[in-house]
Design a protein around this motif. Structure first.
Motif, PDB file in Angstrom:
ATOM      1  N   UNK A  18       0.971  -1.242   0.021  1.00  0.00           N
ATOM      2  CA  UNK A  18      -0.133   0.031  -0.219  1.00  0.00           C
ATOM      3  C   UNK A  18       0.939   1.233   0.059  1.00  0.00           C
ATOM      4  N   UNK A  19       0.622   2.090  -1.064  1.00  0.00           N
ATOM      5  CA  UNK A  19       1.372   3.211  -1.089  1.00  0.00           C
ATOM      6  C   UNK A  19       0.728   4.559  -0.626  1.00  0.00           C
ATOM      7  N   UNK A  20       1.352   5.141   0.344  1.00  0.00           N
ATOM      8  CA  UNK A  20       0.800   6.610   0.831  1.00  0.00           C
ATOM      9  C   UNK A  20       0.921   7.506  -0.185  1.00  0.00           C
ATOM     10  N   UNK A  21       0.060   8.166  -0.829  1.00  0.00           N
ATOM     11  CA  UNK A  21      -0.162   9.011  -1.814  1.00  0.00           C
ATOM     12  C   UNK A  21      -0.350  10.313  -1.653  1.00  0.00           C
ATOM     13  N   UNK A  22      -0.096  10.788  -0.450  1.00  0.00           N
ATOM     14  CA  UNK A  22      -0.217  12.077   0.372  1.00  0.00           C
ATOM     15  C   UNK A  22       1.132  12.883  -0.807  1.00  0.00           C
ATOM     16  N   UNK A  23       0.680  13.938  -1.211  1.00  0.00           N
ATOM     17  CA  UNK A  23       1.734  14.639  -2.476  1.00  0.00           C
ATOM     18  C   UNK A  23       1.945  15.979  -1.839  1.00  0.00           C
ATOM     19  N   UNK A  24       2.589  16.086  -1.115  1.00  0.00           N
ATOM     20  CA  UNK A  24       3.091  17.651  -0.756  1.00  0.00           C
ATOM     21  C   UNK A  24       4.486  17.520  -0.101  1.00  0.00           C
ATOM     22  N   UNK A  25       4.946  18.678  -0.018  1.00  0.00           N
ATOM     23  CA  UNK A  25       6.442  19.081   0.529  1.00  0.00           C
ATOM     24  C   UNK A  25       6.176  19.998   1.324  1.00  0.00           C
ATOM     25  N   UNK A  26       6.206  20.199   2.666  1.00  0.00           N
ATOM     26  CA  UNK A  26       6.131  21.233   3.600  1.00  0.00           C
ATOM     27  C   UNK A  26       5.349  22.113   3.101  1.00  0.00           C
ATOM     28  N   UNK A  27       3.905  21.867   2.896  1.00  0.00           N
ATOM     29  CA  UNK A  27       2.858  22.633   2.300  1.00  0.00           C
ATOM     30  C   UNK A  27       1.630  21.706   2.454  1.00  0.00           C
ATOM     31  N   UNK A  28       0.531  22.469   2.088  1.00  0.00           N
ATOM     32  CA  UNK A  28      -0.850  21.508   2.236  1.00  0.00           C
ATOM     33  C   UNK A  28      -0.730  20.554   1.244  1.00  0.00           C
ATOM     34  N   UNK A  29      -1.557  19.526   1.146  1.00  0.00           N
ATOM     35  CA  UNK A  29      -1.616  18.294   0.152  1.00  0.00           C
ATOM     36  C   UNK A  29      -2.172  18.968  -0.920  1.00  0.00           C
TER      37      UNK A  29
END
Length: 80
Positions: A18-29
């Motif tokens: 299962x891959x966590x697909x949260x897509x952000x870097x030091x910012x909101x998703x």
């Protein structure tokens, strides 16, 4: 609990990952294609796929965190 979720997913999909697909870097998703493109352009991400759009970097220079640019550094409308 996580192991049970992965086990059940493996039974369903045949793949025990299962891959966590949260897509952000030091910012909101990331919520929009413009957000995704902005994140892609200013980070070390190698590939971006949105629908039938695919972009891969041929060569990446490794950036240190302090070199990563802020979202305001890019005008998404001008990116082709």
């Amino acid at each position: 609990l996580l192991y049970a979720v992965i086990e059940e997913f493996a039974r369903f999909a045949g793949v025990p990952v299962i891959l966590n697909t949260s897509f952000n870097l030091h910012e909101p998703i990331v919520e929009t294609p413009a957000d995704a493109l902005s994140c892609y352009l200013r980070t070390q991400m190698d590939v971006l796929v949105i629908g039938n759009f695919y972009s891969a970097r041929e060569e990446r220079r490794t950036l240190r965190r302090e070199e990563e640019r802020s979202p305001a550094s890019f005008d998404i409308a001008s990116v082709k």
